[in-house]
Scaffold this motif. Structure first.
Motif, short mmCIF file in Angstrom:
data_model
loop_
_atom_site.label_atom_id
_atom_site.label_comp_id
_atom_site.label_asym_id
_atom_site.label_seq_id
_atom_site.Cartn_x
_atom_site.Cartn_y
_atom_site.Cartn_z
N ILE A 11 53.44 137.51 4.03
CA ILE A 11 54.81 137.72 3.56
C ILE A 11 54.91 137.24 2.12
N LYS A 12 55.93 137.72 1.42
CA LYS A 12 56.18 137.33 0.04
C LYS A 12 56.92 135.99 0.01
N SER A 13 56.78 135.28 -1.09
CA SER A 13 57.46 134.00 -1.22
C SER A 13 58.96 134.20 -1.37
N LEU A 17 61.17 137.13 -3.45
CA LEU A 17 62.22 137.92 -2.80
C LEU A 17 63.57 137.68 -3.46
N ARG A 18 63.82 136.46 -3.84
CA ARG A 18 65.08 136.11 -4.53
C ARG A 18 65.19 136.91 -5.83
N ASP A 19 64.09 136.99 -6.58
CA ASP A 19 64.11 137.75 -7.83
C ASP A 19 64.42 139.22 -7.58
N TYR A 43 64.48 138.23 5.61
CA TYR A 43 65.33 137.24 4.97
C TYR A 43 66.72 137.82 4.78
N ASP A 44 67.73 137.01 5.05
CA ASP A 44 69.12 137.38 4.83
C ASP A 44 69.66 136.52 3.69
N VAL A 57 72.51 140.71 1.95
CA VAL A 57 71.34 141.54 1.66
C VAL A 57 70.22 141.15 2.60
N GLU A 58 69.65 142.14 3.30
CA GLU A 58 68.50 141.92 4.18
C GLU A 58 67.26 142.44 3.49
N VAL A 59 66.20 141.62 3.49
CA VAL A 59 64.96 141.99 2.82
C VAL A 59 63.79 141.79 3.76
N ASP A 60 62.92 142.79 3.85
CA ASP A 60 61.69 142.66 4.63
C ASP A 60 60.77 141.70 3.88
N ALA A 61 60.38 140.62 4.54
CA ALA A 61 59.59 139.57 3.89
C ALA A 61 58.18 140.02 3.57
#
Length: 73
Positions: A11-13, A17-19, A43-44, A57-61
């Motif tokens: 998974i990404k850090s 993901l925040r960026d 991550y939400d 915002v939902e992001v696939d980690a």
């Protein structure tokens, strides 16, 4: 543990993901949580935008792909 999965490249850090999220939905991140959905780590992010609206915002980690943006008008 999430840190181990990041080290193994599964998974990404959170920073990466925040960026990604902040380029798509500018504002102030007020909270972040992690969930398992259909076997994927997601991550939400809750972001307070410039109009003082809460955007989720939902992001696939694993891929870093934004899956869903809610309340973004």
């Amino acid at each position: 543990m999430l840190r181990d999965r990041v080290r193994r490249g599964e998974i990404k850090s959170l920073a990466d993901l925040r960026d990604t999220v902040m380029t798509k939905v500018p504002g102030e991140i007020v909270s972040t949580s992690v969930d398992q959905e259909n076997g994927a780590t997601v991550y939400d992010f809750r972001i307070l935008n410039s109009a003082n609206r809460l955007v989720e915002v939902e992001v696939d980690a694993a891929s870093g792909v934004i899956l869903e943006i809610e309340n973004d008008e």
